[in-house]
Scaffold this motif. Structure first.
Motif, short mmCIF file in Angstrom:
data_model
loop_
_atom_site.label_atom_id
_atom_site.label_comp_id
_atom_site.label_asym_id
_atom_site.label_seq_id
_atom_site.Cartn_x
_atom_site.Cartn_y
_atom_site.Cartn_z
N ASP A 112 0.85 -1.19 0.00
CA ASP A 112 0.00 0.00 0.00
C ASP A 112 0.89 1.24 0.00
N ASN A 113 0.74 2.06 -1.04
CA ASN A 113 1.57 3.25 -1.19
C ASN A 113 1.02 4.47 -0.45
N GLY A 114 0.46 4.24 0.74
CA GLY A 114 0.03 5.36 1.57
C GLY A 114 -1.44 5.70 1.46
N SER A 115 -2.30 4.70 1.27
CA SER A 115 -3.74 4.96 1.12
C SER A 115 -4.32 5.61 2.38
N THR A 116 -5.32 6.45 2.16
CA THR A 116 -6.04 7.10 3.27
C THR A 116 -7.54 6.83 3.17
#
Length: 249
Positions: free
Chosen positions: A39-43
Motif C-alpha cells: 500500500d503506497n500510503g492509502s487514506t
C-alpha cells in the motif's frame, strides 16, 4: 514456495478487493502461493480493511514513492520461485494463474511472460509493445496507437515484443536477487516495465507475450493527460529512460 503474487494499491480499496477475491480461490486450490499487497500510503480505509485478512501479507508505506519503489517492496518480501506482478484493476482467474506458472515451468529460457489482457467486454488490449521511443509516444498522444488491438493483429502464438506492460507479468525470482535487477526506482510511473524487460534480456532470458492465456484488465488510465501530475511524471520517466538507454526511437 512456488508463487508470490504482488499487488500495489493506492486509495483503491474496492478495486483491490475485487482483484483479491478470485485469488482466494487460487490459495484454496494451490496452497504453495502467497499474496502480497503493498500500500503506497492509502487514506481511504485500505489499511484497516486489508490488515483484517490473514491470507494477505500486507505492507503499508507512509508515502507514495511510485510504482517501481512500491513493487520492489513486494519483490524483496517475496518467497516464491516465481513472482507475479498484478495491477489492482485486473481480474485474475485460477486457470490463468496456473497456466502462467506451468508455462514458465516448461520454458526455462523465458525470464518473463505476460498473458493477453482483455477488457471486461473481451477486447484485446495493446499490452505487447515496441520500444517506447519518441515516435511511438507521439503516435499515442495523437491517437495513432489505439489501446485496443484489431482482431486481425492479435498474435495467435507466443511472440517476443520489446516489452510487455506491467499490469500482469510473471518472472523468475532468482533474477531479482541480483543487485541490478530490481525495478528502477528513478522511474516513478512508466516506463519501468520496459526498462525491466530490457534488463531481463541482457541477462540472457526471453521476454514473451502469450496470447493463449488471458486475464481481464479493467484498464484505469490514471494520469492519461500529459498535463496531470502523473502525466508529467510519466514524461519525466520517459526522458530518464531514453537517456539511460541512449535511444530516442
Amino acid at each position: 514456495m512456488k508463487l508470490s503474487i504482488v499487488i500495489l494499491t493506492f486509495d483503491a480499496m474496492a478495486l483491490t478487493r475485487r482483484c483479491l477475491d478470485p485469488l482466494q480461490e487460487v490459495l484454496r486450490r494451490d496452497g504453495d502461493v502467497e499474496i502480497i499487497v503493498v500500500d503506497n500510503g492509502s487514506t481511504d480505509g485500505s489499511r484497516e480493511e486489508f490488515l483484517r485478512h490473514d491470507y494477505i501479507r500486507y505492507f503499508y508505506q507512509k508515502t507514495n514513492r511510485g510504482v517501481a519503489a512500491g513493487r520492489n517492496i513486494g519483490i524483496r518480501k517475496a518467497r516464491g520461485r516465481y513472482i507475479m506482478l498484478l495491477d489492482n484493476d485486473t481480474i485474475p482467474s485460477v486457470d490463468a494463474v496456473r497456466d502462467l506458472v506451468a508455462y514458465m515451468d516448461s520454458h526455462p529460457e523465458i525470464g518473463l511472460c505476460a498473458p493477453r489482457l482483455t477488457s471486461p467486454e473481451g477486447l484485446t488490449q495493446r499490452s505487447f509493445r515496441p520500444y517506447p521511443g519518441i515516435t511511438e509516444k507521439l503516435k499515442s498522444l495523437t491517437g495513432g496507437n489505439s489501446d485496443i488491438v484489431p482482431a486481425g493483429e492479435i498474435p495467435d502464438c507466443a511472440i517476443e515484443p520489446y516489452y510487455v506492460i506491467g499490469a500482469c507479468q510473471i518472472f523468475r525470482s532468482d533474477l531479482t536477487k541480483r543487485p541490478d535487477m530490481l525495478l528502477d526506482e528513478k522511474i516513478f510511473y512508466g516506463p519501468e516495465d520496459a526498462d525491466f524487460c530490457q534488463r531481463i534480456r541482457m541477462h540472457g532470458y526471453k521476454v514473451v507475450y502469450n496470447p493463449e492465456i488471458t486475464i481481464i484488465h479493467d484498464w484505469m488510465r490514471a494520469g492519461r493527460s500529459v498535463f496531470s501530475k502523473l502525466g508529467r511524471r510519466h514524461i519525466m520517466g520517459l526522458i530518464y529512460f531514453w537517456g539511460k538507454w541512449k535511444r530516442l526511437r
